[in-house]
Design a protein around this motif. Structure first.
Motif, PDB file in Angstrom:
ATOM      1  N   UNK A  98       1.893   3.254   9.036  1.00 13.33           N
ATOM      2  CA  UNK A  98       1.984   3.559   7.512  1.00 13.33           C
ATOM      3  C   UNK A  98       3.683   4.728   8.107  1.00 13.33           C
ATOM      4  N   UNK A 156       1.020  -1.423  -0.117  1.00 12.24           N
ATOM      5  CA  UNK A 156      -0.387  -0.226  -0.325  1.00 12.24           C
ATOM      6  C   UNK A 156       0.958   0.628  -0.318  1.00 12.24           C
ATOM      7  N   UNK A 181      -0.745  12.650   0.342  1.00 11.67           N
ATOM      8  CA  UNK A 181      -1.111  13.410   1.212  1.00 11.67           C
ATOM      9  C   UNK A 181      -0.659  14.280   0.787  1.00 11.67           C
ATOM     10  N   UNK A 223       3.696  14.806   1.681  1.00 10.82           N
ATOM     11  CA  UNK A 223       3.775  13.299   2.361  1.00 10.82           C
ATOM     12  C   UNK A 223       3.562  12.533   1.445  1.00 10.82           C
ATOM     13  N   UNK A 246       2.625   1.061   3.887  1.00 10.73           N
ATOM     14  CA  UNK A 246       2.404   0.163   4.407  1.00 10.73           C
ATOM     15  C   UNK A 246       2.579  -1.167   4.199  1.00 10.73           C
ATOM     16  N   UNK A 272       6.620   7.168   6.553  1.00 10.97           N
ATOM     17  CA  UNK A 272       5.713   8.130   5.970  1.00 10.97           C
ATOM     18  C   UNK A 272       7.533   8.593   5.099  1.00 10.97           C
ATOM     19  N   UNK A 329      -8.922   7.205  -5.656  1.00 15.51           N
ATOM     20  CA  UNK A 329      -9.201   8.155  -5.228  1.00 15.51           C
ATOM     21  C   UNK A 329      -8.766   8.596  -3.487  1.00 15.51           C
ATOM     22  N   UNK A 354      -3.609  15.894   7.896  1.00 12.42           N
ATOM     23  CA  UNK A 354      -3.247  15.190   7.155  1.00 12.42           C
ATOM     24  C   UNK A 354      -5.018  14.543   5.712  1.00 12.42           C
ATOM     25  N   UNK A 403       0.493   5.788  -0.303  1.00 13.34           N
ATOM     26  CA  UNK A 403      -0.641   7.146  -0.124  1.00 13.34           C
ATOM     27  C   UNK A 403       0.839   7.980  -0.198  1.00 13.34           C
ATOM     28  N   UNK A 444      -3.372   0.470  -3.542  1.00  9.74           N
ATOM     29  CA  UNK A 444      -3.275  -1.091  -2.683  1.00  9.74           C
ATOM     30  C   UNK A 444      -2.388  -1.870  -3.312  1.00  9.74           C
ATOM     31  N   UNK A 463      -4.411   7.261  -3.513  1.00  9.32           N
ATOM     32  CA  UNK A 463      -3.950   6.056  -2.890  1.00  9.32           C
ATOM     33  C   UNK A 463      -3.935   4.676  -3.833  1.00  9.32           C
TER      34      UNK A 463
END
Lengths: 112, 114
Positions: B103, B31, B35, B90, B94, B105, B57, B43, B33, B50, B48
């Protein structure tokens, strides 16, 4: 690294005292509640999480309390140290949602 | 392990210009992401993924596109930058294991759109 000048609620605490950071959440259906810490110039970092069917969980120098009746989450830091100065975010997670919903954050300033 | 890295660290764009932000992770995470972080807003999730080849979205996807052609990379594109996209971005990743609340970062990218 990056940080953002956030206009956040600020908690000033004397070094060695205990800190309590609070968070109100909105989604009663969340399965987990999580705390993240963001130091100046860095990305957020996972601290601890608590499952929704629990009311307390302890980690190293941290305790998270969950009060589902009033939808309130808190993070207690014991014997606060200068390295605890940071912005603290609470977040919610729902099984199968694959993502977190973050709160706006609380600034903690430790006074030496 | 380098963890999660982001390129570039800083960028200034003029309105209407395009750019791509690169996120790379060496933890074999499924996963990933993107942000954005703005003063007083916390945040907010843009997009994202998977897994390799997938995207979805998030909360604030408008004006951004993403691609996940390789498992270790997640690209965020701005086709026509606007001043409202001035922010700190950011990336996070994960695993799909039991610690799915954790997660990891990257250090962030500060983007200014003039």
């Amino acid at each position: 690294g990056e940080s953002v000048g956030l206009h956040l609620p600020t908690l000033s605490v004397q070094e060695g005292d205990n800190s309590i950071i609070n968070c109100a959440y909105s989604n009663s259906a969340s399965d987990y509640f999580i705390w993240y810490k963001q130091e100046s110039g860095k990305g957020p970092q996972f601290i601890i999480d608590i499952r929704s069917n629990m009311d307390k969980r302890q980690g190293q120098r941290v305790t998270v309390l969950l009060n589902k009746t009033v939808k309130h989450l808190s993070l207690q830091i014991a014997a606060t140290q200068p390295g605890d100065s940071a912005v603290y975010f609470c977040a919610e997670a729902h099984y199968g949602n694959n993502r977190l919903a973050f709160g706006k954050g609380n600034q903690v300033v430790v006074i030496p | 392990n380098a963890g999660v890295t982001q390129t570039p660290k800083f960028r200034v764009l003029k309105t209407g210009q395009s750019m791509t932000l690169l996120c790379a992770q060496d933890m074999n995470h499924e996963y990933m992401y993107w942000y954005r972080q703005d003063p007083g807003m916390g945040l907010r999730l843009i997009h994202y993924s998977v897994g390799e080849g997938t995207t979805a979205k998030g909360e604030v996807p408008d004006g951004y596109n993403v691609s996940r052609l390789k498992k270790q990379n997640f690209l965020l594109g701005l086709e026509s930058a606007a001043p409202s996209q001035t922010s700190v971005y950011f990336c996070a990743s994960r695993s799909d294991g039991r610690h799915y609340n954790e997660q990891f970062f990257g250090p962030g990218t500060r983007l200014t759109v003039l």
